[in-house]
Design a protein around this motif. Structure first.
Motif, short mmCIF file in Angstrom:
data_model
loop_
_atom_site.label_atom_id
_atom_site.label_comp_id
_atom_site.label_asym_id
_atom_site.label_seq_id
_atom_site.Cartn_x
_atom_site.Cartn_y
_atom_site.Cartn_z
N PHE A 159 -20.53 -22.58 -35.12
CA PHE A 159 -20.92 -23.87 -34.54
C PHE A 159 -19.71 -24.78 -34.34
CE2 PHE A 159 -22.37 -28.27 -34.86
CZ PHE A 159 -23.40 -28.30 -33.94
N THR A 160 -18.80 -24.77 -35.29
CA THR A 160 -17.67 -25.70 -35.23
C THR A 160 -16.49 -25.18 -34.42
OG1 THR A 160 -16.87 -24.89 -37.37
CG2 THR A 160 -18.28 -26.84 -37.38
N PHE A 208 -22.66 -19.28 -39.69
CA PHE A 208 -23.26 -20.13 -38.65
C PHE A 208 -22.41 -21.38 -38.43
CE2 PHE A 208 -25.78 -23.96 -37.90
CZ PHE A 208 -26.21 -23.72 -36.60
N LEU A 209 -22.05 -22.07 -39.51
CA LEU A 209 -21.25 -23.29 -39.39
C LEU A 209 -19.89 -23.01 -38.75
CD1 LEU A 209 -22.07 -25.14 -42.71
CD2 LEU A 209 -22.65 -25.86 -40.39
N ARG A 256 -16.54 -24.75 -31.27
CA ARG A 256 -16.58 -25.48 -30.00
C ARG A 256 -16.90 -26.94 -30.16
NH1 ARG A 256 -19.32 -22.42 -25.22
NH2 ARG A 256 -18.85 -24.48 -24.45
N LYS A 257 -17.47 -27.30 -31.28
CA LYS A 257 -17.85 -28.70 -31.51
C LYS A 257 -17.30 -29.13 -32.86
CE LYS A 257 -21.97 -31.69 -31.78
NZ LYS A 257 -21.36 -32.73 -32.47
N SER A 306 -35.20 -22.27 -37.81
CA SER A 306 -33.77 -22.35 -38.09
C SER A 306 -33.35 -21.25 -39.06
CB SER A 306 -33.42 -23.72 -38.68
OG SER A 306 -33.71 -24.72 -37.77
#
Length: 120
Positions: free
Chosen positions: A96-97, A92-93, A99-100, A77
Protein backbone atom coordinates in the motif's frame (compact mmCIF):
# COMPACT_ATOMS: atom_id res chain seq x y z
CA UNK A 1 -19.61 -17.02 5.56
CA UNK A 2 -20.31 -17.62 1.91
CA UNK A 3 -19.08 -15.33 -0.85
CA UNK A 4 -18.85 -11.84 0.56
CA UNK A 5 -17.73 -9.91 -2.48
CA UNK A 6 -20.45 -7.72 -3.89
CA UNK A 7 -20.83 -6.25 -7.31
CA UNK A 8 -21.49 -2.53 -7.66
CA UNK A 9 -25.28 -2.83 -7.76
CA UNK A 10 -25.29 -5.35 -4.90
CA UNK A 11 -23.22 -2.90 -2.84
CA UNK A 12 -25.70 -0.11 -3.52
CA UNK A 13 -28.58 -2.44 -2.65
CA UNK A 14 -26.86 -3.49 0.59
CA UNK A 15 -26.21 0.15 1.53
CA UNK A 16 -29.88 0.91 0.90
CA UNK A 17 -30.88 -1.77 3.40
CA UNK A 18 -28.26 -0.76 5.98
CA UNK A 19 -29.41 2.86 5.79
CA UNK A 20 -33.10 2.02 6.21
CA UNK A 21 -33.34 -1.16 8.29
CA UNK A 22 -35.45 -2.58 9.64
CA UNK A 23 -37.82 -2.21 6.71
CA UNK A 24 -40.67 -4.17 5.24
CA UNK A 25 -40.26 -5.92 1.93
CA UNK A 26 -42.88 -3.53 0.51
CA UNK A 27 -40.75 -0.55 1.60
CA UNK A 28 -37.67 -2.19 0.08
CA UNK A 29 -39.50 -2.81 -3.20
CA UNK A 30 -40.54 0.87 -3.30
CA UNK A 31 -37.03 2.11 -2.53
CA UNK A 32 -35.53 -0.15 -5.21
CA UNK A 33 -38.12 0.92 -7.75
CA UNK A 34 -37.19 4.58 -7.14
CA UNK A 35 -33.42 4.12 -6.93
CA UNK A 36 -32.77 1.34 -9.47
CA UNK A 37 -36.01 1.25 -11.50
CA UNK A 38 -36.40 -2.41 -10.50
CA UNK A 39 -39.48 -4.56 -10.60
CA UNK A 40 -40.58 -6.35 -7.43
CA UNK A 41 -39.16 -9.66 -8.66
CA UNK A 42 -35.68 -8.19 -9.16
CA UNK A 43 -35.66 -6.82 -5.61
CA UNK A 44 -36.69 -10.22 -4.21
CA UNK A 45 -34.08 -12.02 -6.30
CA UNK A 46 -31.21 -9.81 -5.09
CA UNK A 47 -32.47 -9.95 -1.49
CA UNK A 48 -32.62 -13.74 -1.66
CA UNK A 49 -29.10 -13.94 -3.07
CA UNK A 50 -27.65 -11.73 -0.32
CA UNK A 51 -29.69 -13.54 2.34
CA UNK A 52 -28.23 -16.86 1.18
CA UNK A 53 -24.78 -15.33 1.71
CA UNK A 54 -25.72 -14.54 5.32
CA UNK A 55 -25.68 -10.76 4.94
CA UNK A 56 -29.42 -10.06 5.31
CA UNK A 57 -32.53 -11.87 6.44
CA UNK A 58 -36.20 -11.58 5.56
CA UNK A 59 -38.37 -12.78 8.43
CA UNK A 60 -42.12 -12.22 8.26
CA UNK A 61 -41.59 -9.67 5.48
CA UNK A 62 -39.20 -7.58 7.61
CA UNK A 63 -35.70 -7.16 6.19
CA UNK A 64 -32.80 -6.76 8.60
CA UNK A 65 -29.06 -7.31 8.41
CA UNK A 66 -27.27 -10.31 9.85
CA UNK A 67 -24.06 -8.28 9.68
CA UNK A 68 -23.63 -4.55 10.16
CA UNK A 69 -22.01 -2.61 7.34
CA UNK A 70 -18.84 -2.33 9.43
CA UNK A 71 -18.77 -6.07 10.18
CA UNK A 72 -19.31 -6.89 6.52
CA UNK A 73 -16.49 -4.68 5.26
CA UNK A 74 -14.22 -5.89 8.05
CA UNK A 75 -14.70 -9.47 6.84
CA UNK A 76 -14.07 -8.38 3.26
CA UNK A 77 -10.85 -6.63 4.29
CA UNK A 78 -9.62 -9.69 6.16
CA UNK A 79 -10.38 -11.92 3.16
CA UNK A 80 -8.56 -9.53 0.81
CA UNK A 81 -5.42 -9.54 2.95
CA UNK A 82 -5.65 -13.33 3.30
CA UNK A 83 -6.11 -13.95 -0.43
CA UNK A 84 -3.71 -11.37 -1.85
CA UNK A 85 -1.02 -11.16 0.85
CA UNK A 86 -1.10 -14.63 2.45
CA UNK A 87 -2.68 -13.08 5.53
CA UNK A 88 0.26 -10.75 6.15
CA UNK A 89 -0.82 -7.29 7.25
CA UNK A 90 2.79 -6.01 7.05
CA UNK A 91 2.97 -7.21 3.42
CA UNK A 92 -0.29 -5.40 2.66
CA UNK A 93 0.96 -2.17 4.28
CA UNK A 94 4.28 -2.43 2.41
CA UNK A 95 2.42 -2.80 -0.89
CA UNK A 96 0.00 0.00 0.00
CA UNK A 97 2.74 2.45 0.92
CA UNK A 98 4.88 1.90 -2.19
CA UNK A 99 2.62 4.28 -4.12
CA UNK A 100 0.95 6.26 -1.36
CA UNK A 101 3.03 7.74 1.39
CA UNK A 102 1.58 7.85 4.90
CA UNK A 103 1.11 11.23 6.54
CA UNK A 104 2.26 11.86 10.09
CA UNK A 105 -1.38 11.78 11.11
CA UNK A 106 -1.88 8.38 9.37
CA UNK A 107 1.15 6.96 11.17
CA UNK A 108 -0.06 8.29 14.51
CA UNK A 109 -3.51 6.76 14.03
CA UNK A 110 -2.04 3.41 12.96
CA UNK A 111 0.22 3.38 16.03
CA UNK A 112 -2.79 4.04 18.28
CA UNK A 113 -4.66 1.17 16.62
CA UNK A 114 -1.72 -1.17 17.00
CA UNK A 115 -1.29 -0.23 20.65
CA UNK A 116 -4.98 -0.73 21.38
CA UNK A 117 -5.04 -4.19 19.75
CA UNK A 118 -1.58 -5.40 20.81
CA UNK A 119 -1.56 -8.88 22.31
CA UNK A 120 -0.44 -8.89 25.93
Amino acid sequence: MKKTKLGEIESQFADLIWQNEPLSTAELVNLCEKKFNWKRTTTYTVLKRLSERGIFQNINSIVTSCLSRQQFYSIQSEQFVEEKFAGSLPAFLAAFTTRKKLTSNDISEIRKLIDSYKEE
